[in-house]
Motif scaffolding. Sequence first.
Motif, PDB file in Angstrom:
ATOM      1  N   ALA A  21      51.273   6.469 -18.399  1.00 29.67           N
ATOM      2  CA  ALA A  21      52.512   6.632 -19.160  1.00 29.67           C
ATOM      3  C   ALA A  21      53.689   7.002 -18.252  1.00 29.67           C
ATOM      4  CB  ALA A  21      52.313   7.701 -20.230  1.00 29.67           C
ATOM      5  N   GLY A  22      53.432   7.114 -16.972  1.00 28.21           N
ATOM      6  CA  GLY A  22      54.501   7.480 -16.048  1.00 28.21           C
ATOM      7  C   GLY A  22      54.996   8.899 -16.257  1.00 28.21           C
ATOM      8  N   ALA A  23      54.108   9.782 -16.675  1.00 30.80           N
ATOM      9  CA  ALA A  23      54.519  11.148 -16.997  1.00 30.80           C
ATOM     10  C   ALA A  23      54.576  12.015 -15.744  1.00 30.80           C
ATOM     11  CB  ALA A  23      53.529  11.758 -17.987  1.00 30.80           C
ATOM     12  N   THR A  27      52.519  18.398 -21.491  1.00 30.60           N
ATOM     13  CA  THR A  27      52.835  19.685 -22.110  1.00 30.60           C
ATOM     14  C   THR A  27      51.825  20.083 -23.184  1.00 30.60           C
ATOM     15  OG1 THR A  27      54.257  18.610 -23.743  1.00 30.60           O
ATOM     16  CG2 THR A  27      55.308  19.391 -21.711  1.00 30.60           C
ATOM     17  N   VAL A 112      53.885  14.308 -23.246  1.00 30.19           N
ATOM     18  CA  VAL A 112      54.260  14.273 -21.838  1.00 30.19           C
ATOM     19  C   VAL A 112      55.777  14.285 -21.683  1.00 30.19           C
ATOM     20  CG1 VAL A 112      52.177  12.969 -21.254  1.00 30.19           C
ATOM     21  CG2 VAL A 112      54.317  11.749 -21.700  1.00 30.19           C
ATOM     22  N   THR A 113      56.214  14.740 -20.521  1.00 33.19           N
ATOM     23  CA  THR A 113      57.618  14.573 -20.165  1.00 33.19           C
ATOM     24  C   THR A 113      57.682  13.688 -18.930  1.00 33.19           C
ATOM     25  OG1 THR A 113      57.584  16.549 -18.812  1.00 33.19           O
ATOM     26  CG2 THR A 113      58.360  16.808 -21.062  1.00 33.19           C
ATOM     27  N   SER A 114      58.703  12.897 -18.884  1.00 32.62           N
ATOM     28  CA  SER A 114      58.924  12.048 -17.717  1.00 32.62           C
ATOM     29  C   SER A 114      60.283  12.389 -17.156  1.00 32.62           C
ATOM     30  CB  SER A 114      58.924  10.571 -18.108  1.00 32.62           C
ATOM     31  OG  SER A 114      57.876  10.303 -18.989  1.00 32.62           O
ATOM     32  N   ASN A 115      60.344  12.642 -15.870  1.00 28.91           N
ATOM     33  CA  ASN A 115      61.631  12.841 -15.234  1.00 28.91           C
ATOM     34  C   ASN A 115      62.191  11.476 -14.848  1.00 28.91           C
ATOM     35  OD1 ASN A 115      61.764  15.609 -15.385  1.00 28.91           O
ATOM     36  ND2 ASN A 115      60.452  15.842 -13.580  1.00 28.91           N
ATOM     37  N   GLY A 116      63.252  11.098 -15.523  1.00 24.96           N
ATOM     38  CA  GLY A 116      63.832   9.783 -15.235  1.00 24.96           C
ATOM     39  C   GLY A 116      64.990   9.884 -14.264  1.00 24.96           C
ATOM     40  N   GLY A 117      65.127  11.010 -13.575  1.00 29.95           N
ATOM     41  CA  GLY A 117      66.302  11.287 -12.750  1.00 29.95           C
ATOM     42  C   GLY A 117      66.349  10.517 -11.440  1.00 29.95           C
ATOM     43  N   ASN A 118      67.410  10.730 -10.682  1.00 26.72           N
ATOM     44  CA  ASN A 118      67.606  10.110  -9.363  1.00 26.72           C
ATOM     45  C   ASN A 118      67.550   8.593  -9.438  1.00 26.72           C
ATOM     46  OD1 ASN A 118      67.758  12.688  -8.344  1.00 26.72           O
ATOM     47  ND2 ASN A 118      65.562  12.768  -7.867  1.00 26.72           N
TER      48      ASN A 118
END
Lengths: 121, 220
Positions: A21-23, A27, A112-118
């Motif tokens: 899932a790219g997590a 959590t 889940v959380t995914s950081n989509g930053g940068n």
Amino acid sequence: MHELSVTEDILRIVREHAERAGASQVTDITLVVGELSSFIDDSIQFYFNMLSPDTVAEGAELHFKRISTRFRCRQCGTEFEPEGRDWICPECQALGGDVIAGKEFYVESIEVTSNGGNRDD
Amino acid sequence: MTETSETRQVPVVERLLSANEQVAADNRAHFQAQQVTVINIMASPGAGKTTLLMATIAAMQERRIGVIEGDVASQVDADRIATTGAPVVQINTGGACHLDAPMIRGALVELPLDALDLVFVENVGNLICPVSFDLGQDFNVGLISVPEGDDKPYKYPGIFEAVDLVVVTKSDLMPYLDFDLDAFKTLVHGLNPDAPVLSLSAKTGVGMDAWVAWLETQLA
């Protein structure tokens, strides 16, 4: 004390699905545990706290959905929950039935959380 | 440059113990290839598992029988089985309350499977945990001894639902105890109508014929 190997299995499944899932962080983990499946919540939680640090599931909260044993009467098809020494169908008074619930033991879902930053590349 | 994070639910619905079940499937295929029938014996500690196996080996001299013994610790049961001359492997689980499929896989290499007709796996004495772990066996047999009482199915429904046969052991003690065999059979069949219930005494030999006949049927 088989909850150690079971918890390793939970962690393996959770990590596979989190990766797919790219997590970046898991959590919450929801487990479905039938009454007949012989696994103890507190013990799974204990081993999870031991095994999860430094994984994507570190700090995740475990949720247990407990499923009661249910019989389906072989005489009349009524579904009912046996309790203690009461295995009598409430409709036709036949004894016992086919076990249609209570043996579940699976990971239902994860949050889940995914950081989509940068994303400036 | 922005940092965003979102929380979402990912459905999984994956059975636990699937790793064990995969190894169990491998074991089962191996047993089939070797044409050996494998019977997983589950019961409480002290139900008479080892005693029944010793009497069974003696009663089935024409069959080539091997035994895998599972215990938390010690070689005691394997030593008893070894006196019969049957090949035996002792697994010590080191605290675990059941055997699992990888343990069986590890023990198989120590048994001459191609020279055996029947392998008994004597699981760790426990009515709960062994039920959850498929080993690759062909049949599950549950033993319950007369002193344990006829109400066990109420307390441990999982095992009585999982077995192909129930054997009541130590039947020679029935005159001294309040075990109601008919009530017990009714309860077992309430949960598992397909499982025959046999009653025997490995000590006196009474009832051994029906047990041996059941085994022969599974071997045929």
